[in-house]
Design a protein around this motif. Structure first.
Motif, PDB file in Angstrom:
ATOM      1  N   GLU A 113      14.545   3.761   7.711  1.00 33.20           N
ATOM      2  CA  GLU A 113      15.005   3.805   6.317  1.00 33.20           C
ATOM      3  C   GLU A 113      13.844   3.424   5.409  1.00 33.20           C
ATOM      4  N   ARG A 114      13.954   3.799   4.152  1.00 27.56           N
ATOM      5  CA  ARG A 114      12.897   3.404   3.221  1.00 27.56           C
ATOM      6  C   ARG A 114      13.482   3.096   1.846  1.00 27.56           C
ATOM      7  N   PHE A 115      12.751   2.286   1.102  1.00 27.80           N
ATOM      8  CA  PHE A 115      13.037   2.073  -0.315  1.00 27.80           C
ATOM      9  C   PHE A 115      11.753   2.467  -1.024  1.00 27.80           C
ATOM     10  N   ALA A 116      11.888   3.323  -2.060  1.00 25.79           N
ATOM     11  CA  ALA A 116      10.686   3.936  -2.640  1.00 25.79           C
ATOM     12  C   ALA A 116      10.658   3.787  -4.162  1.00 25.79           C
ATOM     13  N   PRO A 117      10.461   2.579  -4.643  1.00 26.94           N
ATOM     14  CA  PRO A 117      10.485   2.382  -6.100  1.00 26.94           C
ATOM     15  C   PRO A 117       9.188   2.837  -6.780  1.00 26.94           C
ATOM     16  N   SER A 118       9.299   3.145  -8.049  1.00 25.11           N
ATOM     17  CA  SER A 118       8.118   3.422  -8.865  1.00 25.11           C
ATOM     18  C   SER A 118       7.819   2.161  -9.664  1.00 25.11           C
ATOM     19  N   PRO A 119       6.597   1.656  -9.584  1.00 25.90           N
ATOM     20  CA  PRO A 119       6.285   0.400 -10.291  1.00 25.90           C
ATOM     21  C   PRO A 119       6.041   0.626 -11.783  1.00 25.90           C
ATOM     22  N   THR A 120       7.079   1.156 -12.440  1.00 26.80           N
ATOM     23  CA  THR A 120       6.955   1.454 -13.869  1.00 26.80           C
ATOM     24  C   THR A 120       7.903   0.582 -14.685  1.00 26.80           C
ATOM     25  N   GLY A 121       8.462  -0.426 -14.046  1.00 27.62           N
ATOM     26  CA  GLY A 121       9.379  -1.324 -14.747  1.00 27.62           C
ATOM     27  C   GLY A 121       9.925  -2.309 -13.727  1.00 27.62           C
ATOM     28  N   PHE A 122      10.784  -3.216 -14.202  1.00 26.86           N
ATOM     29  CA  PHE A 122      11.376  -4.188 -13.287  1.00 26.86           C
ATOM     30  C   PHE A 122      12.584  -3.579 -12.572  1.00 26.86           C
ATOM     31  N   LEU A 123      12.778  -3.987 -11.343  1.00 26.56           N
ATOM     32  CA  LEU A 123      13.942  -3.504 -10.590  1.00 26.56           C
ATOM     33  C   LEU A 123      15.213  -4.079 -11.195  1.00 26.56           C
ATOM     34  N   HIS A 124      16.263  -3.262 -11.225  1.00 24.60           N
ATOM     35  CA  HIS A 124      17.551  -3.760 -11.704  1.00 24.60           C
ATOM     36  C   HIS A 124      18.567  -3.770 -10.563  1.00 24.60           C
ATOM     37  N   GLN A 145      21.220  -1.090  13.034  1.00 25.42           N
ATOM     38  CA  GLN A 145      20.943  -0.245  14.212  1.00 25.42           C
ATOM     39  C   GLN A 145      19.586  -0.551  14.816  1.00 25.42           C
ATOM     40  N   ASN A 146      19.110  -1.785  14.579  1.00 26.40           N
ATOM     41  CA  ASN A 146      17.789  -2.169  15.079  1.00 26.40           C
ATOM     42  C   ASN A 146      16.723  -1.172  14.673  1.00 26.40           C
ATOM     43  N   GLY A 147      16.866  -0.636  13.476  1.00 24.16           N
ATOM     44  CA  GLY A 147      15.913   0.360  13.002  1.00 24.16           C
ATOM     45  C   GLY A 147      14.794  -0.274  12.198  1.00 24.16           C
ATOM     46  N   ARG A 148      14.002   0.591  11.580  1.00 24.40           N
ATOM     47  CA  ARG A 148      12.865   0.113  10.783  1.00 24.40           C
ATOM     48  C   ARG A 148      13.175   0.280   9.301  1.00 24.40           C
ATOM     49  N   PHE A 149      12.625  -0.609   8.491  1.00 25.56           N
ATOM     50  CA  PHE A 149      12.787  -0.526   7.036  1.00 25.56           C
ATOM     51  C   PHE A 149      11.394  -0.521   6.414  1.00 25.56           C
ATOM     52  N   LEU A 150      11.106   0.545   5.678  1.00 26.80           N
ATOM     53  CA  LEU A 150       9.781   0.699   5.080  1.00 26.80           C
ATOM     54  C   LEU A 150       9.877   0.685   3.563  1.00 26.80           C
ATOM     55  N   LEU A 151       8.779   0.325   2.958  1.00 25.52           N
ATOM     56  CA  LEU A 151       8.701   0.315   1.508  1.00 25.52           C
ATOM     57  C   LEU A 151       7.590   1.282   1.120  1.00 25.52           C
ATOM     58  N   ARG A 152       7.799   2.001   0.026  1.00 29.59           N
ATOM     59  CA  ARG A 152       6.762   2.925  -0.440  1.00 29.59           C
ATOM     60  C   ARG A 152       6.638   2.789  -1.945  1.00 29.59           C
ATOM     61  N   MET A 153       5.425   2.595  -2.420  1.00 28.58           N
ATOM     62  CA  MET A 153       5.193   2.522  -3.868  1.00 28.58           C
ATOM     63  C   MET A 153       4.986   3.925  -4.393  1.00 28.58           C
TER      64      MET A 153
END
Ligand code: GLU
Length: 283
Positions: A4-15, A32-40
């Motif tokens: 899974e991933r979370f892919a925010p744009s650093p153009t403001g604060f997260l809400h 599910q013992n899966g992986r969690f990735l972050l992407r800027m």
């Protein structure tokens, strides 16, 4: 293994809505013992700010989330987006476009066009003013657009193309040529200022990070057929998608980056805990 991933744009604060996305993706991976990735998603270098990126890490840590490092940053991956663009250009489904927003608005309001303005995932649907131009004519003042009609025609197994949606509205979502052509139109693959676009970068990176499950807000669902089409053109795998309901403010309005009152850091300053966020977004 699910990724899974979370892919925010650093153009403001997260809400709160971003918090919901990130928590949903993280919990699904962990369950599910899966992986969690972050992407800027920082391709828009004029609007992306290091202080927002730092705030994203801080807010996600406060929520109790942990992700793998190093974090993928789109601003460092132009060569990959260029390679994907070249592939599409070689397939003959691209054309250069010199139209400004104003050109498009003027052409759509011209009396001979008659038809009401249509809006797609990227705003106004492009009237194809430049569609006869060839890539050989491209100048540095041009964007690059996908010729949606040609792209759709190129897929001989379009009737089998689609994606699996899980979550609140589960089921198989077939790709609809008429939706792509009439409701999305000739989307931008490479902006003239940054040389790529959200659609192209997200597709290239979901594949590069081996993402199996994309969790994001329902506001992104109208763009998903574009992403699936690009995946098929580029021979990339299609992940499973979960488009979750949107978190709204008390007046029913969708949250946006400028929605300061429901920024995670504002809630934290007001005494909320990470558990309060989870309780607030629980369906
Ligand atoms: N970067 C996008 C945003 O901030 C996320 C898009 C996605 O999850 O595909 O809204």
């Amino acid at each position: 293994m699910i990724v899974e991933r979370f892919a925010p744009s650093p153009t403001g604060f997260l809400h709160l809505g971003h918090g919901f996305s990130a928590i949903t993706a993280f919990d699904a991976a962990k369950a599910q013992n899966g992986r969690f990735l972050l992407r800027m998603e920082d391709i828009d270098t004029a609007r992306s700010k290091p202080e927002f990126e730092a705030a994203i890490y801080e807010d996600l840590r406060w929520l109790g989330l942990a992700w793998e490092t190093p974090v993928l940053r789109q601003s460092e991956r132009m060569e990959h987006y260029n390679a994907a663009l070249s592939q599409l250009v070689d397939m003959g489904v691209c054309y250069p476009c010199s139209c400004t927003r104003r050109d498009i608005a003027e052409s759509l309001s011209a009396p001979q066009e008659g038809a009401a303005q249509q809006f797609g995932p990227d705003g106004v649907i492009y009237p194809r003013t430049c569609c006869a131009r060839s890539m050989a004519q491209k100048t540095s003042a041009d964007a690059v657009r996908l010729d949606m009609r040609k792209a759709v025609a190129l897929l001989d197994d379009l009737d089998k193309a689609g994606y699996t949606e899980i979550g609140e509205n589960p089921g198989w979502q077939p790709l609809s040529p008429s939706y792509l052509i009439e409701r999305c139109g000739d989307i931008v693959l490479a902006r003239r200022d940054i040389g790529t676009s959200y659609h192209l970068a997200v597709v290239v990176d979901d594949a590069a990070q081996y993402i199996t499950h994309v969790t994001r807000g329902a506001d992104m669902a109208p763009a998903t057929p574009i992403h699936v089409l690009l995946q098929r053109l580029l021979s990339l795998p299609t992940p499973v998608y979960r488009h979750h309901r949107l978190i709204r403010d008390d007046s029913g309005k969708r949250l946006a980056k400028r929605h300061d009152a429901l920024a995670l850091r504002a809630l934290r300053d007001a005494g909320w805990t990470a558990q309060d966020v989870r309780t607030a977004v629980k369906p």
